[in-house]
Design a protein around this motif. Structure first.
Motif, PDB file in Angstrom:
ATOM      1  N   MET A 112     -10.859  -2.710 -21.572  1.00 53.39           N
ATOM      2  CA  MET A 112     -10.145  -2.909 -22.845  1.00 53.39           C
ATOM      3  C   MET A 112      -8.815  -3.625 -22.616  1.00 53.39           C
ATOM      4  N   ASN A 113      -8.082  -3.167 -21.565  1.00 56.88           N
ATOM      5  CA  ASN A 113      -6.798  -3.800 -21.270  1.00 56.88           C
ATOM      6  C   ASN A 113      -6.952  -5.264 -20.925  1.00 56.88           C
ATOM      7  N   ALA A 114      -8.050  -5.590 -20.221  1.00 58.02           N
ATOM      8  CA  ALA A 114      -8.285  -6.982 -19.836  1.00 58.02           C
ATOM      9  C   ALA A 114      -8.430  -7.850 -21.085  1.00 58.02           C
ATOM     10  N   ILE A 115      -9.124  -7.319 -22.075  1.00 57.06           N
ATOM     11  CA  ILE A 115      -9.303  -8.068 -23.328  1.00 57.06           C
ATOM     12  C   ILE A 115      -7.954  -8.221 -24.036  1.00 57.06           C
ATOM     13  N   LEU A 116      -7.213  -7.116 -24.136  1.00 53.04           N
ATOM     14  CA  LEU A 116      -5.917  -7.157 -24.816  1.00 53.04           C
ATOM     15  C   LEU A 116      -4.942  -8.091 -24.101  1.00 53.04           C
ATOM     16  N   ASN A 117      -5.007  -8.097 -22.765  1.00 53.03           N
ATOM     17  CA  ASN A 117      -4.109  -8.972 -22.012  1.00 53.03           C
ATOM     18  C   ASN A 117      -4.445 -10.445 -22.182  1.00 53.03           C
ATOM     19  N   PHE A 118      -5.667 -10.729 -22.669  1.00 51.34           N
ATOM     20  CA  PHE A 118      -6.089 -12.103 -22.887  1.00 51.34           C
ATOM     21  C   PHE A 118      -5.581 -12.617 -24.244  1.00 51.34           C
ATOM     22  N   LEU A 119      -5.155 -11.692 -25.106  1.00 49.92           N
ATOM     23  CA  LEU A 119      -4.763 -12.068 -26.469  1.00 49.92           C
ATOM     24  C   LEU A 119      -3.638 -13.119 -26.515  1.00 49.92           C
TER      25      LEU A 119
END
Lengths: 43, 239
Positions: B1-8
């Motif tokens: 989840m963090n990886a996705i959020l960090n891609f934002l």
């Protein structure tokens, strides 16, 4: 002057409500920024 | 989840530069000062977002931090708002405010690029959830500049868009501009609230707020520039 219409009924009701919420939220945000300036000095 | 959020932030940066290209294209066609300033504001948003993207991907870098703080935390709202000032205020006052904004921006750039930084201060600060924050700036007085720019940017960008929407609504004209301005006002406020929630411990809501914010601003600009087909049920009356 662009042509004048009656807005569709949904927008007639929604727009003032949304603008009212926006005005209140903007006021809260500005007060928040002032509080930051007074008490901590920054982001 | 963090990886996705960090891609934002990477997506936010891409959307910002796409918006800037869209606005600059309109500026080349129509030569409105407000379009040029909105375009510069969108570029600031993009630089700030890509600096965040660098941080989430590769970690701390002083140059990326300084760019993020200057463009993303200080200048973006003020320059976008200055475009709205040119649309709503008298040219003379808009010019005066622009000169003040340019001088303030140059001073801010000087202070940020000469400031002493310590990333440990940022990460150690209570409430930090791993995102960039101004606590990394050690030199006193630098962060004090930020709220003044943001106050000006919030009043002019959010207030200006809301005021425009109200004007169009009151006259019952140009529905597309009413909707577009509401979207711009909401979108402009979201990064501020994302940052507030982030500081309350809700990790990465800053990045989510920034992404939804720039998407709403983009959609708002598109909506405001493309006339809406009024529903057949709406009665046309004389202007």
């Amino acid at each position: 002057m662009p042509p004048k219409h009656q807005y569709p009924p949904l927008y007639e009701k929604l727009v003032p409500v949304i603008l009212g919420i926006l005005a209140i939220t903007l006021a809260v945000l500005l007060i928040g920024i002032v509080v930051v300036v007074l008490f901590s000095g920054a982001r | 989840m963090n990886a996705i959020l960090n891609f934002l932030p990477f997506i936010s940066g891409t959307v910002s530069f796409a918006l800037a290209a869209f606005i600059f294209k309109r500026y080349l066609e129509r030569r409105g000062a407000h379009q040029l300033l909105w375009g510069i504001g969108a570029v600031c948003y993009g630089i700030g977002s890509f600096s965040e993207a660098y941080y989430t991907s590769f970690g701390w870098n002083p140059l990326a931090f300084r760019l993020w703080y200057l463009f993303g935390a200080i200048l973006v709202a003020a320059w976008l708002g200055q475009g709205t000032v040119y649309l709503l205020a008298k040219q003379k006052w808009a010019n005066v405010l622009l000169v003040i904004l340019i001088l303030g921006s140059l001073y801010g750039a000087f202070r940020i690029f000469t400031a002493e930084l310590d990333p440990a201060q940022m990460l150690a600060h209570p409430g930090n959830t791993g995102e960039l924050s101004g606590y990394a700036i050690v030199t006193p007085g630098v962060r004090t500049l930020t709220p003044f720019f943001n106050m000006y940017g919030t009043i002019t960008l959010v207030g200006g868009a809301a005021y425009s929407a109200w004007l169009f609504w009151r006259k019952r004209v140009l529905l597309h501009r009413t909707i577009g301005n509401i979207l711009i006002a909401v979108g402009a406020m979201l990064p501020a609230f994302g940052g507030t929630f982030s500081r309350m411990g809700m990790a990465n809501l800053l990045y989510l707020g920034e992404l939804i914010g720039i998407v709403l601003i983009f959609v708002g600009f598109l909506r405001a520039t493309i006339p809406l087909k009024v529903a057949a049920s709406a009665q046309e009356v004389a202007a």
